[in-house]
Design a protein around this motif. Structure first.
Motif, PDB file in Angstrom:
ATOM      1  N   ALA A  11       0.832  -1.200   0.000  1.00 15.53           N
ATOM      2  CA  ALA A  11       0.000   0.000   0.000  1.00 15.53           C
ATOM      3  C   ALA A  11       0.865   1.249   0.000  1.00 15.53           C
ATOM      4  O   ALA A  11       0.591   2.207  -0.724  1.00 15.53           O
ATOM      5  CB  ALA A  11      -0.941  -0.005   1.201  1.00 15.53           C
ATOM      6  N   SER A  12       1.940   1.235   0.779  1.00 16.98           N
ATOM      7  CA  SER A  12       2.767   2.437   0.844  1.00 16.98           C
ATOM      8  C   SER A  12       3.528   2.644  -0.466  1.00 16.98           C
ATOM      9  O   SER A  12       3.742   3.763  -0.903  1.00 16.98           O
ATOM     10  CB  SER A  12       3.724   2.378   2.033  1.00 16.98           C
ATOM     11  N   ILE A  13       3.911   1.542  -1.120  1.00 18.62           N
ATOM     12  CA  ILE A  13       4.572   1.671  -2.426  1.00 18.62           C
ATOM     13  C   ILE A  13       3.597   2.269  -3.446  1.00 18.62           C
ATOM     14  O   ILE A  13       3.934   3.172  -4.197  1.00 18.62           O
ATOM     15  CB  ILE A  13       5.095   0.296  -2.914  1.00 18.62           C
ATOM     16  N   ALA A  14       2.360   1.803  -3.397  1.00 19.72           N
ATOM     17  CA  ALA A  14       1.361   2.299  -4.341  1.00 19.72           C
ATOM     18  C   ALA A  14       1.142   3.798  -4.143  1.00 19.72           C
ATOM     19  O   ALA A  14       1.029   4.557  -5.099  1.00 19.72           O
ATOM     20  CB  ALA A  14       0.042   1.539  -4.157  1.00 19.72           C
ATOM     21  N   ILE A  15       1.125   4.237  -2.886  1.00 19.26           N
ATOM     22  CA  ILE A  15       0.904   5.664  -2.612  1.00 19.26           C
ATOM     23  C   ILE A  15       2.091   6.491  -3.116  1.00 19.26           C
ATOM     24  O   ILE A  15       1.914   7.482  -3.798  1.00 19.26           O
ATOM     25  CB  ILE A  15       0.686   5.898  -1.092  1.00 19.26           C
ATOM     26  N   SER A  16       3.301   6.028  -2.845  1.00 14.09           N
ATOM     27  CA  SER A  16       4.453   6.830  -3.240  1.00 14.09           C
ATOM     28  C   SER A  16       4.582   6.912  -4.759  1.00 14.09           C
ATOM     29  O   SER A  16       5.045   7.901  -5.285  1.00 14.09           O
ATOM     30  CB  SER A  16       5.730   6.296  -2.607  1.00 14.09           C
ATOM     31  N   SER A  17       4.154   5.880  -5.471  1.00 11.91           N
ATOM     32  CA  SER A  17       4.269   5.928  -6.925  1.00 11.91           C
ATOM     33  C   SER A  17       3.260   6.907  -7.538  1.00 11.91           C
ATOM     34  O   SER A  17       3.343   7.244  -8.704  1.00 11.91           O
ATOM     35  CB  SER A  17       4.090   4.547  -7.539  1.00 11.91           C
ATOM     36  N   HIS A  18       2.295   7.359  -6.735  1.00 10.66           N
ATOM     37  CA  HIS A  18       1.333   8.329  -7.250  1.00 10.66           C
ATOM     38  C   HIS A  18       1.764   9.773  -6.985  1.00 10.66           C
ATOM     39  O   HIS A  18       1.057  10.689  -7.353  1.00 10.66           O
ATOM     40  CB  HIS A  18      -0.046   8.084  -6.630  1.00 10.66           C
ATOM     41  N   ALA A  19       2.897   9.947  -6.312  1.00  8.35           N
ATOM     42  CA  ALA A  19       3.341  11.310  -6.039  1.00  8.35           C
ATOM     43  C   ALA A  19       3.643  12.000  -7.362  1.00  8.35           C
ATOM     44  O   ALA A  19       4.253  11.416  -8.253  1.00  8.35           O
ATOM     45  CB  ALA A  19       4.582  11.286  -5.164  1.00  8.35           C
ATOM     46  N   ALA A  20       3.196  13.229  -7.477  1.00  2.00           N
ATOM     47  CA  ALA A  20       3.402  13.959  -8.725  1.00  2.00           C
ATOM     48  C   ALA A  20       4.866  14.336  -8.899  1.00  2.00           C
ATOM     49  O   ALA A  20       5.581  14.554  -7.931  1.00  2.00           O
ATOM     50  CB  ALA A  20       2.537  15.215  -8.732  1.00  2.00           C
ATOM     51  N   LYS A  21       5.298  14.376 -10.133  1.00  2.60           N
ATOM     52  CA  LYS A  21       6.634  14.890 -10.463  1.00  2.60           C
ATOM     53  C   LYS A  21       6.605  16.402 -10.266  1.00  2.60           C
ATOM     54  O   LYS A  21       5.727  17.076 -10.786  1.00  2.60           O
ATOM     55  CB  LYS A  21       6.923  14.552 -11.919  1.00  2.60           C
ATOM     56  N   LYS A  22       7.554  16.923  -9.488  1.00  2.00           N
ATOM     57  CA  LYS A  22       7.538  18.354  -9.173  1.00  2.00           C
ATOM     58  C   LYS A  22       8.597  19.116  -9.953  1.00  2.00           C
ATOM     59  O   LYS A  22       9.757  18.710  -9.982  1.00  2.00           O
ATOM     60  CB  LYS A  22       7.756  18.574  -7.680  1.00  2.00           C
ATOM     61  N   ILE A  23       8.168  20.196 -10.548  1.00  2.00           N
ATOM     62  CA  ILE A  23       9.080  21.037 -11.315  1.00  2.00           C
ATOM     63  C   ILE A  23       8.833  22.496 -10.929  1.00  2.00           C
ATOM     64  O   ILE A  23       7.681  22.924 -10.827  1.00  2.00           O
ATOM     65  CB  ILE A  23       8.840  20.849 -12.825  1.00  2.00           C
ATOM     66  N   THR A  24       9.921  23.224 -10.686  1.00  2.00           N
ATOM     67  CA  THR A  24       9.805  24.653 -10.383  1.00  2.00           C
ATOM     68  C   THR A  24      10.607  25.447 -11.413  1.00  2.00           C
ATOM     69  O   THR A  24      11.760  25.111 -11.693  1.00  2.00           O
ATOM     70  CB  THR A  24      10.353  24.963  -8.971  1.00  2.00           C
ATOM     71  N   ILE A  25       9.962  26.437 -11.967  1.00  2.00           N
ATOM     72  CA  ILE A  25      10.609  27.289 -12.972  1.00  2.00           C
ATOM     73  C   ILE A  25      10.400  28.745 -12.563  1.00  2.00           C
ATOM     74  O   ILE A  25       9.326  29.102 -12.081  1.00  2.00           O
ATOM     75  CB  ILE A  25      10.016  27.020 -14.376  1.00  2.00           C
ATOM     76  N   THR A  26      11.439  29.556 -12.759  1.00  2.00           N
ATOM     77  CA  THR A  26      11.286  30.979 -12.455  1.00  2.00           C
ATOM     78  C   THR A  26      11.328  31.798 -13.744  1.00  2.00           C
ATOM     79  O   THR A  26      11.921  31.381 -14.749  1.00  2.00           O
ATOM     80  CB  THR A  26      12.409  31.492 -11.518  1.00  2.00           C
ATOM     81  N   GLY A  27      10.706  32.966 -13.679  1.00  2.00           N
ATOM     82  CA  GLY A  27      10.796  33.964 -14.748  1.00  2.00           C
ATOM     83  C   GLY A  27      11.258  35.265 -14.116  1.00  2.00           C
ATOM     84  O   GLY A  27      10.916  35.539 -12.960  1.00  2.00           O
ATOM     85  N   ASN A  28      12.038  36.066 -14.863  1.00  2.00           N
ATOM     86  CA  ASN A  28      12.595  37.279 -14.245  1.00  2.00           C
ATOM     87  C   ASN A  28      12.394  38.517 -15.120  1.00  2.00           C
ATOM     88  O   ASN A  28      11.768  38.447 -16.182  1.00  2.00           O
ATOM     89  CB  ASN A  28      14.068  37.061 -13.891  1.00  2.00           C
ATOM     90  N   ASP A  29      12.940  39.630 -14.653  1.00  2.41           N
ATOM     91  CA  ASP A  29      12.738  40.911 -15.336  1.00  2.41           C
ATOM     92  C   ASP A  29      13.516  41.041 -16.638  1.00  2.41           C
ATOM     93  O   ASP A  29      13.323  42.008 -17.384  1.00  2.41           O
ATOM     94  CB  ASP A  29      13.126  42.072 -14.397  1.00  2.41           C
ATOM     95  N   THR A  39      12.087  17.077 -18.291  1.00  2.37           N
ATOM     96  CA  THR A  39      11.613  15.798 -18.809  1.00  2.37           C
ATOM     97  C   THR A  39      10.597  15.185 -17.854  1.00  2.37           C
ATOM     98  O   THR A  39      10.785  15.217 -16.637  1.00  2.37           O
ATOM     99  CB  THR A  39      12.809  14.837 -18.981  1.00  2.37           C
ATOM    100  N   VAL A  40       9.529  14.657 -18.409  1.00  4.54           N
ATOM    101  CA  VAL A  40       8.526  13.938 -17.620  1.00  4.54           C
ATOM    102  C   VAL A  40       8.250  12.596 -18.298  1.00  4.54           C
ATOM    103  O   VAL A  40       8.608  12.393 -19.458  1.00  4.54           O
ATOM    104  CB  VAL A  40       7.211  14.749 -17.492  1.00  4.54           C
ATOM    105  N   GLU A  45       1.595  12.275 -13.396  1.00  6.70           N
ATOM    106  CA  GLU A  45       1.103  13.518 -12.836  1.00  6.70           C
ATOM    107  C   GLU A  45       2.274  14.475 -12.669  1.00  6.70           C
ATOM    108  O   GLU A  45       3.327  14.089 -12.162  1.00  6.70           O
ATOM    109  CB  GLU A  45       0.468  13.274 -11.466  1.00  6.70           C
ATOM    110  N   VAL A  46       2.077  15.703 -13.093  1.00  3.88           N
ATOM    111  CA  VAL A  46       3.132  16.713 -12.988  1.00  3.88           C
ATOM    112  C   VAL A  46       2.597  17.888 -12.176  1.00  3.88           C
ATOM    113  O   VAL A  46       1.475  18.352 -12.407  1.00  3.88           O
ATOM    114  CB  VAL A  46       3.552  17.218 -14.386  1.00  3.88           C
ATOM    115  N   GLU A  47       3.415  18.322 -11.207  1.00  6.41           N
ATOM    116  CA  GLU A  47       3.080  19.521 -10.437  1.00  6.41           C
ATOM    117  C   GLU A  47       4.120  20.567 -10.806  1.00  6.41           C
ATOM    118  O   GLU A  47       5.294  20.418 -10.500  1.00  6.41           O
ATOM    119  CB  GLU A  47       3.141  19.193  -8.945  1.00  6.41           C
ATOM    120  N   LEU A  48       3.674  21.579 -11.497  1.00  7.47           N
ATOM    121  CA  LEU A  48       4.598  22.595 -12.001  1.00  7.47           C
ATOM    122  C   LEU A  48       4.340  23.924 -11.305  1.00  7.47           C
ATOM    123  O   LEU A  48       3.208  24.405 -11.276  1.00  7.47           O
ATOM    124  CB  LEU A  48       4.423  22.726 -13.516  1.00  7.47           C
ATOM    125  N   GLU A  49       5.402  24.479 -10.738  1.00  7.81           N
ATOM    126  CA  GLU A  49       5.298  25.789 -10.099  1.00  7.81           C
ATOM    127  C   GLU A  49       6.072  26.813 -10.916  1.00  7.81           C
ATOM    128  O   GLU A  49       7.226  26.591 -11.267  1.00  7.81           O
ATOM    129  CB  GLU A  49       5.853  25.745  -8.673  1.00  7.81           C
TER     130      GLU A  49
END
Ligand code: CU
Length: 146
Positions: A11-29, A39-40, A45-49
């Motif tokens: 059960a715990s393996i199944a839960i961890s495999s559902h964690a979204a791939k996290k990506i953070t990108i910044t934009g500037n002046d 790459t995904v 599932e992708v979580e993009l900030e």
């Protein structure tokens, strides 16, 4: 009770495999994304900030991140939405959404937005851009789906 232990492990393996791939990108002046490629895995599932780390006002230097469908050029899309009347207050016209996989909000200075989406099932290159008027000349990148 031993019989429950393997079940809990699975059960715990199944839960961890559902964690979204996290990506953070910044934009500037200076109209730069700090990440020009990421790459995904197909279908994950992708979580993009996106963080706007600039100081200039949103109407002058707002940023978003718009991921386009496979085969759509960020340059051509940027030109197309200018033809649709894209502006600082309407950076992503509704009519252009048919070309879009996912998009953040348009952000002012020190703002951020997190979006979650399912990566496309078809491997390949998916271009992204900031659709604030004119920024597509500089603010572009590629989401590689493997
Ligand atoms: Cu921008």
């Amino acid at each position: 009770m031993k019989i429950f232990i393997p079940y809990l492990l699975l059960a715990s393996i199944a839960i961890s495999s559902h964690a979204a791939k996290k990506i953070t990108i910044t934009g500037n002046d200076t109209m730069q994304f700090d990440t020009k490629e990421f790459t995904v895995k197909a279908g994950e599932e992708v979580e993009l900030e996106l963080k706007n780390i600039g100081k200039l006002p949103k109407l002058a230097m707002g940023h978003n991140l718009v991921i386009l469908k496979k085969g759509i050029s960020a340059l051509k899309f940027g030109q197309k939405i200018m033809g649709m009347g894209a502006s600082a207050t309407n950076a992503l016209p509704e009519a252009s959404m048919e070309d879009v996989v996912a998009a953040t909000k348009l952000l002012g200075p020190a703002e951020s937005d997190v979006i979650t989406f399912t990566a496309p099932k078809e491997p390949g290159d998916y271009q992204y851009l900031c659709s604030f008027p004119g920024h597509f000349a500089m603010m572009r990148g590629v989401m590689v789906v493997k």
